[in-house]
Design a protein around this motif. Structure first.
Motif, mmCIF file in Angstrom:
data_model
loop_
_atom_site.group_PDB
_atom_site.id
_atom_site.type_symbol
_atom_site.label_atom_id
_atom_site.label_comp_id
_atom_site.label_asym_id
_atom_site.label_seq_id
_atom_site.Cartn_x
_atom_site.Cartn_y
_atom_site.Cartn_z
ATOM 1 N N MET A 123 -12.209 41.112 3.428
ATOM 2 C CA MET A 123 -11.118 40.411 4.088
ATOM 3 C C MET A 123 -11.690 39.297 4.952
ATOM 4 N N THR A 124 -11.213 38.106 4.738
ATOM 5 C CA THR A 124 -11.763 36.969 5.478
ATOM 6 C C THR A 124 -10.686 36.335 6.323
ATOM 7 N N LEU A 125 -11.083 35.861 7.464
ATOM 8 C CA LEU A 125 -10.160 35.160 8.349
ATOM 9 C C LEU A 125 -10.292 33.673 8.114
ATOM 10 N N ASP A 126 -9.174 33.013 7.981
ATOM 11 C CA ASP A 126 -9.170 31.587 7.691
ATOM 12 C C ASP A 126 -8.730 30.823 8.932
ATOM 13 N N ALA A 127 -9.651 30.556 9.839
ATOM 14 C CA ALA A 127 -9.332 29.817 11.056
ATOM 15 C C ALA A 127 -9.587 28.340 10.823
ATOM 16 N N THR A 128 -8.584 27.530 11.049
ATOM 17 C CA THR A 128 -8.711 26.103 10.789
ATOM 18 C C THR A 128 -9.394 25.410 11.948
ATOM 19 N N PRO A 129 -9.769 24.122 11.765
ATOM 20 C CA PRO A 129 -10.366 23.370 12.865
ATOM 21 C C PRO A 129 -9.452 23.265 14.079
ATOM 22 N N GLY A 130 -8.183 23.642 13.954
ATOM 23 C CA GLY A 130 -7.268 23.535 15.069
ATOM 24 C C GLY A 130 -7.518 24.528 16.184
ATOM 25 N N CYS A 131 -8.235 25.628 15.955
ATOM 26 C CA CYS A 131 -8.417 26.643 16.988
ATOM 27 C C CYS A 131 -9.804 27.267 16.911
ATOM 28 N N SER A 132 -10.698 26.830 17.773
ATOM 29 C CA SER A 132 -12.038 27.412 17.848
ATOM 30 C C SER A 132 -12.005 28.755 18.561
ATOM 31 N N HIS A 133 -10.951 29.009 19.368
ATOM 32 C CA HIS A 133 -10.856 30.269 20.111
ATOM 33 C C HIS A 133 -10.698 31.458 19.161
ATOM 34 N N LEU A 134 -9.865 31.283 18.131
ATOM 35 C CA LEU A 134 -9.665 32.366 17.170
ATOM 36 C C LEU A 134 -10.926 32.604 16.361
ATOM 37 N N ALA A 135 -11.589 31.516 15.968
ATOM 38 C CA ALA A 135 -12.831 31.658 15.208
ATOM 39 C C ALA A 135 -13.878 32.410 16.028
ATOM 40 N N SER A 136 -13.990 32.090 17.311
ATOM 41 C CA SER A 136 -14.963 32.765 18.174
ATOM 42 C C SER A 136 -14.593 34.230 18.367
ATOM 43 N N HIS A 137 -13.296 34.501 18.489
ATOM 44 C CA HIS A 137 -12.842 35.871 18.734
ATOM 45 C C HIS A 137 -13.192 36.800 17.576
ATOM 46 N N VAL A 138 -12.943 36.353 16.343
ATOM 47 C CA VAL A 138 -13.183 37.232 15.192
ATOM 48 C C VAL A 138 -14.660 37.330 14.839
ATOM 49 N N SER A 190 3.825 35.195 15.728
ATOM 50 C CA SER A 190 5.131 34.567 15.864
ATOM 51 C C SER A 190 6.051 35.047 14.750
ATOM 52 N N SER A 191 7.135 35.708 15.122
ATOM 53 C CA SER A 191 8.077 36.201 14.113
ATOM 54 C C SER A 191 8.863 35.071 13.475
ATOM 55 N N GLU A 192 8.921 33.901 14.124
ATOM 56 C CA GLU A 192 9.660 32.758 13.570
ATOM 57 C C GLU A 192 8.889 32.062 12.461
ATOM 58 N N SER A 193 7.619 31.800 12.711
ATOM 59 C CA SER A 193 6.850 30.994 11.767
ATOM 60 C C SER A 193 5.818 31.788 10.984
ATOM 61 N N SER A 194 5.729 33.105 11.241
ATOM 62 C CA SER A 194 4.703 33.939 10.589
ATOM 63 C C SER A 194 3.324 33.332 10.790
ATOM 64 N N ALA A 195 3.065 32.877 11.997
ATOM 65 C CA ALA A 195 1.787 32.280 12.338
ATOM 66 C C ALA A 195 1.260 32.949 13.598
ATOM 67 N N VAL A 196 0.045 32.605 13.989
ATOM 68 C CA VAL A 196 -0.580 33.160 15.181
ATOM 69 C C VAL A 196 -0.539 32.116 16.289
ATOM 70 N N TYR A 197 -0.047 32.525 17.456
ATOM 71 C CA TYR A 197 0.020 31.634 18.605
ATOM 72 C C TYR A 197 -1.190 31.892 19.503
ATOM 73 N N CYS A 198 -1.876 30.808 19.896
ATOM 74 C CA CYS A 198 -3.036 30.910 20.781
ATOM 75 C C CYS A 198 -2.629 30.435 22.169
ATOM 76 N N ALA A 199 -2.728 31.317 23.159
ATOM 77 C CA ALA A 199 -2.361 30.970 24.521
ATOM 78 C C ALA A 199 -3.346 29.987 25.145
ATOM 79 N N LEU A 200 -4.573 29.925 24.633
ATOM 80 C CA LEU A 200 -5.558 28.978 25.148
ATOM 81 C C LEU A 200 -5.247 27.561 24.663
ATOM 82 N N CYS A 201 -4.878 27.446 23.388
ATOM 83 C CA CYS A 201 -4.512 26.135 22.824
ATOM 84 C C CYS A 201 -3.085 25.733 23.204
#
Length: 544
Positions: A1-16, A78-89
């Motif tokens: 299982m791989t996490l696909d963190a885009t260039p938009g959020c380095s916080h998620l990439a660092s976390h995983v 996010s239940s609206e967009s089925s996406a992950v919200y980052c409080a840091l970004c």
């Protein structure tokens, strides 16, 4: 299982990547957050839109940011967009696992209802209907698009394309099969291409059982990777994104050039036209011709606005001058409002003959500078014609370059005949004496003009309005975009008297979609206008 963190959020990439089991723990937490979101009833849905991935906390954006400050739990589903919200970004991050309906941790058989075999239905038509898959293009109506962080500029263009019947036939057919895309085969990181992103959003927009807004996550990610200068949370120009994304889409479709260097692929025929520029010398009659690729036509309504205002002022001045028959006590009449510039006037100005100053060009025929004329006309029309109303200009204030937006309407029609603005439409050409070679060349080129439909009759020049994109705000980087598009009404809203194939106007304001009256559409201060051919000739000579 791989996490696909885009260039938009380095916080998620660092976390995983923070520990050995970090990816697994995040995936499990994401799956649990999704299941909690699915259990929220309608009365709570607005208040509990975000569910913490690391605990059971749920709430709105402000509540999740307070929760992060207390616990350092930065990520929520996010239940609206089925996406992950980052409080840091303070923005959505784009993770492909968040789009999966069940994820790894929700593989329990109790989570997925089983279907009975067809033989067990005993002819129960309602059961068979409920357990049958509908064709992906079966739904009629309209779905909104979630704003993923200043993405209204993109959403407006996507809605314009999604509701174009020609593009729908391409992307829902065999236009770009995702499973055979060379990008997916060659890229180890599973990075989607722009064409794959569009194919996905076209398919999702036709899912019959889902009427909720969509989240164009894959397309946004592909766009950011393909156009690095337009990455990030900054507001972008909808027109600039359109030009860039069509070029990238064209690259995805492997341009097919013929022996003359002309691309014959679908994307090129759909979006790209050509203009022809002629500079004629009034001394020797030599005509210099060049052609340029065209993705849009610019409407200089500011020039038309100034012309109409000047004419109106002159007219009012004449009316207010006293005459022998008027009394000195008669009050001056109220000035009439200036006429609204028209699209026809803008196109006429774009394609009319222009006199050039004596020192602008040197004639290639006589090698002398002198009075010359320039004419720009359309040589080839695309199937989808974009027109941009020039609303933005740069001014120098206090030594700084400041962008200024020009307010005001342009009258645009529901239907337009583009033939008068093409090389076949006639009009003044170079009025020099000419020579036999140039005269013969011009005659042959006139006959080669291509209408968008590719047919020999005038139907290849008739276009109808499909979409209007509007910009609100003082500048590009501070405003908001929304679109008006024509779409088929939802099936449940149809009545026996409804005209077959009739399409209504809808206003697409990110996730919000409302029916719009035709007169409301025509009264907008438009920024981008999209016209499509009324009839397109197919391979068998059929027209739509």
């Amino acid at each position: 299982m791989t996490l696909d963190a885009t260039p938009g959020c380095s916080h998620l990439a660092s976390h995983v990547q923070s520990g050995k089991d970090a990816k697994k723990e995040f995936a499990n937490g994401l799956a649990k957050a999704r299941r909690r979101a699915q259990k929220v009833d309608d009365s709570q849905s607005r208040a509990l839109r975000y569910h913490c991935v690391q605990c059971t906390e749920a709430g709105g954006v402000k509540q999740m940011e307070i929760h992060h400050a207390k616990t350092q739990h930065a990520f929520s589903f996010s239940s609206e967009s089925s996406a992950v919200y980052c409080a840091l970004c303070r923005d959505m991050t784009y993770d492909k696992m968040a789009k999966r309906p069940n994820l790894a941790a929700s593989s329990s058989s109790s989570d997925t209802p089983k279907k009975r075999k067809t033989s067990e239905a005993n002819g129960d038509d309602s059961y068979i209907t409920a357990n049958s898959s509908q064709r992906p293009c079966g739904r009629e109506g309209a779905r909104g698009l979630f704003n993923l962080g200043h993405t209204c500029y993109m959403n407006a263009v996507i809605q314009t394309m999604v509701h174009n019947s020609l593009l729908s036939s391409f992307f829902l057919g065999k236009g770009h099969p995702i499973h055979t895309c060379s990008k997916n085969e060659d890229d180890e990181e599973d990075v989607p291409c722009v064409a794959c992103g569009f194919t996905e959003i076209f398919s999702e927009s036709r899912v019959a059982e889902n009427t909720q807004p969509m989240a164009a996550l894959s397309l946004l990610k592909a766009s950011w990777l393909a156009i690095p200068e337009m990455q990030g949370e900054r507001q972008q120009d909808s027109h600039e994104w359109y030009l860039q994304i069509i070029d990238k889409l064209h690259e995805c479709e492997k341009p097919a050039y013929d022996s003359k260097g002309v691309c014959r692929c679908f994307i090129h025929k759909a979006f790209y036209g050509r203009t022809s520029q002629e500079i004629a010398c009034n001394k020797c009659g030599f005509v210099s011709r060049t052609q340029e690729q065209m993705l849009y036509l610019a409407l200089n309504f500011q020039k038309q606005l100034a012309a109409t205002t000047s004419t109106n002022t002159s007219s009012n001045k004449k009316k207010s001058e006293p005459t022998a028959s008027t009394s000195s006590s008669t009050s001056d009449p109220a000035p009439a409002p200036p006429p609204i510039p028209t699209m026809a006037a803008c196109l006429e100005d774009l394609t009319t003959l222009e006199n050039l100053s004596d020192d602008t060009y040197s004639c290639r025929g006589c090698d002398k500078k002198g009075q010359m004329t320039k004419t720009v006309r359309i040589r080839k029309l695309p199937a989808i014609l974009c027109m941009q109303v020039n609303r933005f200009q740069n001014e120098i204030r206090g030594g700084n370059v400041v962008q200024k937006k020009i307010k005001g309407r342009v009258q645009y029609p529901l239907e337009i005949d583009m033939k008068p603005y093409t090389t076949r439409g006639g009009g003044r050409r170079g009025k020099g004496k000419g020579n036999g070679k140039n005269a013969k060349e011009e005659g042959s080129r006139k006959g080669e003009v291509e209408g968008g439909g590719g047919g020999g009759d005038d139907s290849g020049f008739l276009y109808e309005l499909e979409s209007v994109i509007v910009h609100e705000g003082k500048a590009i980087e501070q405003g908001h975009y929304f679109a008006f598009c024509r779409a088929a009404p939802p099936a449940e809203n149809k009545s026996p008297s409804t005209e077959t194939g009739r399409r209504e106007w809808y206003m697409f304001n990110d996730a919000k979609v409302t029916v719009a009256a035709e007169n409301l559409v025509l009264e907008q201060e438009a920024y981008l206008l999209f016209y499509s051919l009324k009839r397109i000739c197919g391979a068998g000579g059929e027209k739509r």
